[in-house]
Design a protein around this motif. Structure first.
Motif, PDB file in Angstrom:
ATOM      1  N   LEU A   1       9.636  -5.061   0.192  1.00 13.73           N
ATOM      2  CA  LEU A   1       8.620  -4.170   0.251  1.00 13.73           C
ATOM      3  C   LEU A   1       7.593  -4.855   1.191  1.00 13.73           C
ATOM      4  CD1 LEU A   1       6.861  -1.970  -1.004  1.00 13.73           C
ATOM      5  CD2 LEU A   1       5.982  -3.601  -2.485  1.00 13.73           C
ATOM      6  N   SER A   2       7.016  -4.083   1.825  1.00 11.44           N
ATOM      7  CA  SER A   2       5.742  -4.323   2.534  1.00 11.44           C
ATOM      8  C   SER A   2       4.852  -3.118   2.728  1.00 11.44           C
ATOM      9  CB  SER A   2       6.216  -4.565   4.077  1.00 11.44           C
ATOM     10  OG  SER A   2       5.033  -4.844   4.882  1.00 11.44           O
ATOM     11  N   LEU A   3       3.423  -3.258   2.041  1.00 10.86           N
ATOM     12  CA  LEU A   3       2.400  -2.397   2.182  1.00 10.86           C
ATOM     13  C   LEU A   3       1.165  -3.056   2.855  1.00 10.86           C
ATOM     14  CD1 LEU A   3       2.393  -1.162  -1.770  1.00 10.86           C
ATOM     15  CD2 LEU A   3       3.607  -0.289   0.059  1.00 10.86           C
ATOM     16  N   GLU A   4       0.827  -2.168   3.757  1.00 12.55           N
ATOM     17  CA  GLU A   4      -0.014  -2.684   4.436  1.00 12.55           C
ATOM     18  C   GLU A   4      -1.594  -1.901   4.198  1.00 12.55           C
ATOM     19  OE1 GLU A   4       1.150  -3.051   8.741  1.00 12.55           O
ATOM     20  OE2 GLU A   4      -0.914  -3.318   9.379  1.00 12.55           O
ATOM     21  N   CYS A   5      -2.587  -2.634   4.461  1.00 11.40           N
ATOM     22  CA  CYS A   5      -3.977  -2.321   4.357  1.00 11.40           C
ATOM     23  C   CYS A   5      -4.739  -2.878   5.567  1.00 11.40           C
ATOM     24  CB  CYS A   5      -4.337  -2.914   3.019  1.00 11.40           C
ATOM     25  SG  CYS A   5      -6.321  -2.650   2.907  1.00 11.40           S
ATOM     26  N   THR A   6      -5.471  -1.912   6.023  1.00 14.75           N
ATOM     27  CA  THR A   6      -6.325  -2.471   7.117  1.00 14.75           C
ATOM     28  C   THR A   6      -7.627  -1.766   6.731  1.00 14.75           C
ATOM     29  OG1 THR A   6      -5.814  -0.479   8.278  1.00 14.75           O
ATOM     30  CG2 THR A   6      -4.400  -2.730   9.037  1.00 14.75           C
ATOM     31  N   VAL A   7      -8.832  -2.487   7.380  1.00 20.67           N
ATOM     32  CA  VAL A   7     -10.184  -2.419   7.166  1.00 20.67           C
ATOM     33  C   VAL A   7     -10.902  -2.286   8.322  1.00 20.67           C
ATOM     34  CG1 VAL A   7     -12.366  -3.050   5.994  1.00 20.67           C
ATOM     35  CG2 VAL A   7      -9.852  -3.794   5.088  1.00 20.67           C
TER      36      VAL A   7
ATOM     37  N   THR B   1     -14.874  -0.719  -1.715  1.00 23.08           N
ATOM     38  CA  THR B   1     -14.299   0.413  -1.466  1.00 23.08           C
ATOM     39  C   THR B   1     -13.032   0.308  -1.572  1.00 23.08           C
ATOM     40  OG1 THR B   1     -16.219   0.448   0.202  1.00 23.08           O
ATOM     41  CG2 THR B   1     -14.292   1.628   0.885  1.00 23.08           C
ATOM     42  N   PHE B   2     -12.322   1.531  -1.943  1.00 27.91           N
ATOM     43  CA  PHE B   2     -10.961   1.311  -2.157  1.00 27.91           C
ATOM     44  C   PHE B   2     -10.404   2.314  -1.050  1.00 27.91           C
ATOM     45  CE2 PHE B   2      -9.891  -0.742  -6.385  1.00 27.91           C
ATOM     46  CZ  PHE B   2     -11.046  -0.762  -6.785  1.00 27.91           C
ATOM     47  N   GLY B   3      -8.821   2.106  -0.841  1.00 28.75           N
ATOM     48  CA  GLY B   3      -8.096   2.521  -0.277  1.00 28.75           C
ATOM     49  C   GLY B   3      -7.461   3.769  -0.963  1.00 28.75           C
ATOM     50  N   SER B   4      -6.820   4.764  -0.690  1.00 27.87           N
ATOM     51  CA  SER B   4      -6.264   5.989  -1.094  1.00 27.87           C
ATOM     52  C   SER B   4      -4.979   5.579  -1.980  1.00 27.87           C
ATOM     53  CB  SER B   4      -5.813   7.096  -0.318  1.00 27.87           C
ATOM     54  OG  SER B   4      -5.136   6.588   0.670  1.00 27.87           O
ATOM     55  N   GLY B   5      -4.645   4.088  -2.087  1.00 21.88           N
ATOM     56  CA  GLY B   5      -3.539   4.048  -2.576  1.00 21.88           C
ATOM     57  C   GLY B   5      -1.870   4.411  -2.344  1.00 21.88           C
TER      58      GLY B   5
ATOM     59  N   CYS C   1     -11.921  -3.365  -0.703  1.00 21.59           N
ATOM     60  CA  CYS C   1     -12.649  -4.329   0.309  1.00 21.59           C
ATOM     61  C   CYS C   1     -14.206  -4.421  -0.665  1.00 21.59           C
ATOM     62  CB  CYS C   1     -12.954  -3.737   1.686  1.00 21.59           C
ATOM     63  SG  CYS C   1     -13.952  -4.455   2.851  1.00 21.59           S
ATOM     64  N   GLN C   2     -14.804  -5.694  -0.396  1.00 17.61           N
ATOM     65  CA  GLN C   2     -16.044  -5.973  -0.957  1.00 17.61           C
ATOM     66  C   GLN C   2     -17.090  -5.373  -0.543  1.00 17.61           C
ATOM     67  OE1 GLN C   2     -16.914  -9.643  -2.507  1.00 17.61           O
ATOM     68  NE2 GLN C   2     -18.843  -9.069  -3.531  1.00 17.61           N
ATOM     69  N   ARG C   3     -18.268  -4.666  -0.521  1.00 23.59           N
ATOM     70  CA  ARG C   3     -19.204  -4.194   0.078  1.00 23.59           C
ATOM     71  C   ARG C   3     -20.363  -4.904  -0.382  1.00 23.59           C
ATOM     72  NH1 ARG C   3     -20.870   1.603   0.273  1.00 23.59           N
ATOM     73  NH2 ARG C   3     -20.550   1.484  -1.867  1.00 23.59           N
ATOM     74  N   ALA C   4     -20.273  -6.248  -0.118  1.00 31.00           N
ATOM     75  CA  ALA C   4     -21.644  -6.898  -0.401  1.00 31.00           C
ATOM     76  C   ALA C   4     -22.030  -6.617  -1.866  1.00 31.00           C
ATOM     77  CB  ALA C   4     -22.662  -6.781   0.623  1.00 31.00           C
ATOM     78  N   ALA C   5     -23.191  -6.007  -1.864  1.00 34.61           N
ATOM     79  CA  ALA C   5     -23.819  -5.836  -3.368  1.00 34.61           C
ATOM     80  C   ALA C   5     -23.674  -4.409  -3.856  1.00 34.61           C
ATOM     81  CB  ALA C   5     -25.335  -6.187  -3.106  1.00 34.61           C
TER      82      ALA C   5
ATOM     83  N   SER D   1     -20.308   2.187   7.941  1.00 30.22           N
ATOM     84  CA  SER D   1     -19.448   2.238   6.529  1.00 30.22           C
ATOM     85  C   SER D   1     -18.301   1.646   6.494  1.00 30.22           C
ATOM     86  CB  SER D   1     -19.895   3.415   5.723  1.00 30.22           C
ATOM     87  OG  SER D   1     -19.041   4.334   6.425  1.00 30.22           O
ATOM     88  N   GLN D   2     -17.630   1.145   5.537  1.00 33.32           N
ATOM     89  CA  GLN D   2     -16.264   0.558   5.538  1.00 33.32           C
ATOM     90  C   GLN D   2     -15.147   1.585   5.201  1.00 33.32           C
ATOM     91  OE1 GLN D   2     -16.706  -2.296   2.663  1.00 33.32           O
ATOM     92  NE2 GLN D   2     -17.732  -3.667   3.760  1.00 33.32           N
ATOM     93  N   THR D   3     -14.117   1.550   5.877  1.00 29.32           N
ATOM     94  CA  THR D   3     -13.104   2.407   5.697  1.00 29.32           C
ATOM     95  C   THR D   3     -11.902   1.577   5.410  1.00 29.32           C
ATOM     96  OG1 THR D   3     -13.977   4.257   7.032  1.00 29.32           O
ATOM     97  CG2 THR D   3     -11.655   4.233   6.525  1.00 29.32           C
ATOM     98  N   ILE D   4     -11.071   1.942   4.440  1.00 25.76           N
ATOM     99  CA  ILE D   4      -9.777   1.314   4.350  1.00 25.76           C
ATOM    100  C   ILE D   4      -8.592   2.244   4.303  1.00 25.76           C
ATOM    101  CG2 ILE D   4      -8.409  -0.037   2.726  1.00 25.76           C
ATOM    102  CD1 ILE D   4     -10.764  -0.946   1.226  1.00 25.76           C
ATOM    103  N   HIS D   5      -7.771   1.862   5.092  1.00 26.84           N
ATOM    104  CA  HIS D   5      -6.355   2.660   5.590  1.00 26.84           C
ATOM    105  C   HIS D   5      -5.353   1.669   4.897  1.00 26.84           C
ATOM    106  CE1 HIS D   5      -8.522   4.918   8.683  1.00 26.84           C
ATOM    107  NE2 HIS D   5      -9.006   3.492   8.968  1.00 26.84           N
TER     108      HIS D   5
END
Lengths: 112, 111
Positions: B19-25, B101-105, B93-97, B1-5
């Motif tokens: 500003l710099s906000l980072e997101c990794t999958v 999935t969202f990060g915690s913000g 992040c899009q989980r196909a169909a 399963s996907q996880t977003i940090h």
């Protein structure tokens, strides 16, 4: 611009009661999704219903879709205090790329 | 399963600062990635989306920019923050169909 509009904006019920939230949208969609957001957190995907489906169930959740009326409803049965959250509908368009347009949400408060 | 940090969780920045906000999958490759902003008591506004490395589409012209230097990395930036940039920023992040999935913000307050 906002596509989905949830109704009501806020809903307060007792544990054990059912909660119904509605969503209306304006343009053609490929699918409609419902998400939950606990205060200060990210959104959690609950359920997706495609435009050719009329009803879908997942545990205590029941979603209906009426494309002729451009509306959807989310029913939470036998609600619990842990269901307290904001609920958003989001519509996926028929365009080539996939982006979701979210409504402003319904804030649900379930009291013990 | 996907996880977003997504980090940081909260940020207080002065007006005019960068500003710099980072997101990794994790858990997927070549995902569609999205940056949304949520103002207090409001719905989510799509800011940027990306279907691949170096490919960025902007939905709303504003003081922000986005970049995707790697397949599973999505960065939101600003050269000079405005008060109106305050809000809750969410990476998804899009989980196909199966939806997003969202990060915690990141709660950004510009002072």
């Amino acid at each position: 611009s906002q596509q989905g509009e949830e109704d009501p904006q806020a809903l307060s019920i007792q544990e054990g009661e059912n909660a119904t939230m509605n969503c209306s949208y304006k343009t053609s969609i490929n699918n409609l999704q419902w998400y939950r957001q606990n205060s200060g957190r990210g959104l959690v995907h609950l359920i997706l219903i495609r435009s050719n489906e009329r009803e879908k169930h997942s545990g205590r959740l029941r979603v209906t879709l009426d494309t002729s009326k451009k509306s959807s409803s989310l029913l939470i049965t036998a609600s619990r205090a842990a269901d307290t959250a904001s609920y958003f509908c989001a519509t996926g368009s028929n365009s080539g790329y996939s982006t979701l347009t979210f409504g402003k949400g319904t804030m649900l408060l379930v009291s013990p | 399963s996907q996880t977003i940090h997504q980090w940081p969780a909260t940020l207080v920045q002065p007006v005019g600062s960068p500003l710099s906000l980072e997101c990794t999958v994790e858990g997927t490759s070549n995902p569609n990635l999205y940056w949304y902003r949520q103002a207090a008591g409001r719905g989510l506004q799509l800011l940027f989306y990306s279907v691949g490395i170096g490919q960025i589409s902007s939905e709303v012209p504003q003081n922000l920019s986005a970049s995707r230097p790697q397949d599973r990395q999505f960065i939101l930036s600003s050269k000079k923050l405005l008060l109106s940039d305050s809000g809750f920023y969410l990476c998804a992040c899009q989980r196909a169909a199966y939806g997003y999935t969202f990060g915690s913000g990141t709660r950004l307050t510009v002072v």
